[in-house]
Design a protein around this motif. Structure first.
Motif, PDB file in Angstrom:
ATOM      1  N   MET A 146      -0.131   0.354  -2.916  1.00  0.00           N
ATOM      2  CA  MET A 146      -0.224  -0.961  -2.299  1.00  0.00           C
ATOM      3  C   MET A 146       1.146  -1.313  -1.732  1.00  0.00           C
ATOM      4  SD  MET A 146      -3.401  -1.988  -3.003  1.00  0.00           S
ATOM      5  CE  MET A 146      -3.192  -3.656  -2.413  1.00  0.00           C
ATOM      6  N   ILE A 147       1.212  -1.564  -0.424  1.00  0.00           N
ATOM      7  CA  ILE A 147       2.465  -1.878   0.260  1.00  0.00           C
ATOM      8  C   ILE A 147       2.340  -3.285   0.831  1.00  0.00           C
ATOM      9  CG2 ILE A 147       4.039  -1.217   2.109  1.00  0.00           C
ATOM     10  CD1 ILE A 147       2.816   1.639   1.912  1.00  0.00           C
ATOM     11  N   GLY A 179       6.001   8.301   1.814  1.00  0.00           N
ATOM     12  CA  GLY A 179       6.220   8.664   0.421  1.00  0.00           C
ATOM     13  C   GLY A 179       4.927   8.788  -0.351  1.00  0.00           C
ATOM     14  N   ALA A 180       3.969   7.920  -0.032  1.00  0.00           N
ATOM     15  CA  ALA A 180       2.665   8.013  -0.684  1.00  0.00           C
ATOM     16  C   ALA A 180       1.978   9.325  -0.330  1.00  0.00           C
ATOM     17  CB  ALA A 180       1.794   6.828  -0.285  1.00  0.00           C
ATOM     18  N   ARG A 181       2.080   9.714   0.931  1.00  0.00           N
ATOM     19  CA  ARG A 181       1.448  10.964   1.364  1.00  0.00           C
ATOM     20  C   ARG A 181       2.129  12.162   0.712  1.00  0.00           C
ATOM     21  NH1 ARG A 181      -0.863   8.685   6.060  1.00  0.00           N
ATOM     22  NH2 ARG A 181      -2.144   7.030   5.133  1.00  0.00           N
ATOM     23  N   TRP A 187      -4.929   7.059  -1.476  1.00  0.00           N
ATOM     24  CA  TRP A 187      -5.217   5.899  -0.625  1.00  0.00           C
ATOM     25  C   TRP A 187      -3.953   5.091  -0.372  1.00  0.00           C
ATOM     26  CZ3 TRP A 187     -10.000   6.000   1.331  1.00  0.00           C
ATOM     27  CH2 TRP A 187     -10.989   6.701   0.625  1.00  0.00           C
ATOM     28  N   THR A 188      -3.860   4.553   0.842  1.00  0.00           N
ATOM     29  CA  THR A 188      -2.749   3.676   1.201  1.00  0.00           C
ATOM     30  C   THR A 188      -3.300   2.385   1.780  1.00  0.00           C
ATOM     31  OG1 THR A 188      -1.383   5.605   1.733  1.00  0.00           O
ATOM     32  CG2 THR A 188      -0.609   3.459   2.495  1.00  0.00           C
ATOM     33  N   LYS A 218      -2.372   6.131   9.899  1.00  0.00           N
ATOM     34  CA  LYS A 218      -3.720   6.177   9.341  1.00  0.00           C
ATOM     35  C   LYS A 218      -3.805   5.529   7.966  1.00  0.00           C
ATOM     36  CE  LYS A 218      -5.106  10.233  12.039  1.00  0.00           C
ATOM     37  NZ  LYS A 218      -3.883  10.295  12.867  1.00  0.00           N
ATOM     38  N   VAL A 219      -3.114   4.387   7.831  1.00  0.00           N
ATOM     39  CA  VAL A 219      -3.297   3.562   6.635  1.00  0.00           C
ATOM     40  C   VAL A 219      -4.782   3.233   6.525  1.00  0.00           C
ATOM     41  CG1 VAL A 219      -2.830   1.268   5.710  1.00  0.00           C
ATOM     42  CG2 VAL A 219      -0.967   2.629   6.664  1.00  0.00           C
ATOM     43  N   ASP A 220      -5.337   3.346   5.340  1.00  0.00           N
ATOM     44  CA  ASP A 220      -6.786   3.190   5.193  1.00  0.00           C
ATOM     45  C   ASP A 220      -7.255   1.759   5.436  1.00  0.00           C
ATOM     46  OD1 ASP A 220      -7.658   5.921   4.242  1.00  0.00           O
ATOM     47  OD2 ASP A 220      -6.093   5.474   2.790  1.00  0.00           O
TER      48      ASP A 220
END
Length: 337
Positions: A146-147, A179-181, A187-188, A218-220
């Motif tokens: 979660m950003i 960083g999440a990827r 999921w982002t 491509k943030v979900d």
């Protein structure tokens, strides 16, 4: 059916779908037992509407809630607002904050004071809570990053949050996504107060560079408020025929999918959830951006206060708008791997 009974039904629809309805058959059990459940809405206030939405949240029993800004709408009422929240959700509930324009500059509340009486309760938070932060959930083997960011806002310490291309906050957001990827977080999700796309009277207050960054990465799902309404876009994607998405118009080639179930990695869904209690604005189906939108509720069409209820497993994200009454508007969508 009374409103309490309806909320119980809504919770069953989202959580277990044991009633055998067709819409529920999209829900699938987690593959490894991990799951994340949260709610989100903005533009709350402290009136009857906000209290009703908090009751819905309480009935859904999420792991946490994202308050998408614009909290008390009243200067000096921070503790009163916090007391309303904790009276409905409990002292230890993770009611997580990102600033709205009404409390960023301190004119109708101070985000730093709100953050004191509704502190972060999620483990591993990085950044400045209430202003710009991210967190991986759960902390051990996370399912979602979660950003939360604050484009278009100026804070009382004159710190204007600049997310123009190449700015420090733009690069911070990009690094949080990348960083999440790199960490293989499935999921982002990005959340902020102001939208870019809207059928109401606001323009692209989030800024087109930041918005296109989120789509290109491509943030979900992107969550916003500010426009007092619910408005959910189709999945939007950047491609050879659509290298940049501009606000104020709609280009068909920028729509990756118009289905209610879409594939992760094809684009981004924008969900404006300004239905937290303060009342709704009018929206226009004749707005130039209307082709980008799949569903909407406003003061002049299917008005409904409520919350977005989101369930995440490794393989899918299911979201449903849950209104405060049985006569309210409903919407649901899914993103699958």
């Amino acid at each position: 059916m009374g409103s309490v009974g309806y909320r119980v039904l809504a919770a069953l629809l989202v959580a277990g779908c044991s009633l055998g309805l067709a819409a529920c058959q999209e829900q699938q059990p987690p593959t490894d037992g991990r799951a994340v459940h949260f709610t989100a809405a903005g533009d709350m206030g402290m009136g009857a509407g906000a209290r009703s939405v908090l009751e819905v949240v309480s009935g859904l029993r999420p792991d946490f809630n994202i308050a998408l800004g614009d909290l008390s709408y009243k200067a000096g009422a921070e503790q009163d607002y916090c007391d309303v929240v904790t009276s409905k959700l409990g002292e230890d509930f993770a009611y997580e904050l990102i600033a709205g324009n009404h409390e960023s500059d301190g004119s109708e509340g101070d985000i730093d004071v709100f953050a004191g009486c509704l502190p972060n309760r999620l483990q591993g938070l990085q950044g400045t809570y209430g202003r710009q932060w991210y967190v991986d959930i759960p902390l051990d083997k996370p399912l979602v990053r979660m950003i939360l960011v604050s484009p278009g806002l100026e804070f009382k310490d004159k710190d204007e949050f600049d997310y123009s291309r190449g700015s420090e906050r733009y690069k911070w957001t990009e690094a949080a996504i990348d960083g999440a990827r790199e960490a293989n977080v499935p999921w982002t999700i990005v959340a902020m107060h102001v939208p870019c796309f809207s059928l109401g009277h606001y323009g692209c207050e989030a800024g087109q560079p930041l918005t296109n960054l989120l789509i290109s990465k491509k943030v979900d799902l992107v969550l916003t408020a500010h426009e007092h309404a619910y408005q959910r876009s189709h999945q939007l994607g950047i491609n050879g025929a659509c290298p940049w998405i501009f606000s104020g118009s709609a280009v068909r080639s920028c729509i990756a999918s118009t289905e209610s179930q879409v594939t992760s990695g094809k684009g981004t869904i924008f969900a404006g959830v300004g239905t937290g209690g303060a009342g709704e604005h009018d929206l226009s189906g004749d707005d130039p951006e209307a082709p980008y939108f799949a569903a909407w509720s406003a003061a002049n069409r299917n008005p409904a206060l409520g919350t977005l209820d989101v369930h995440i497993t490794e393989g899918r994200l299911d979201a449903r708008f849950v209104p405060v009454s049985e006569s309210g508007f409903m919407d649901h969508f899914s993103v699958v791997k």
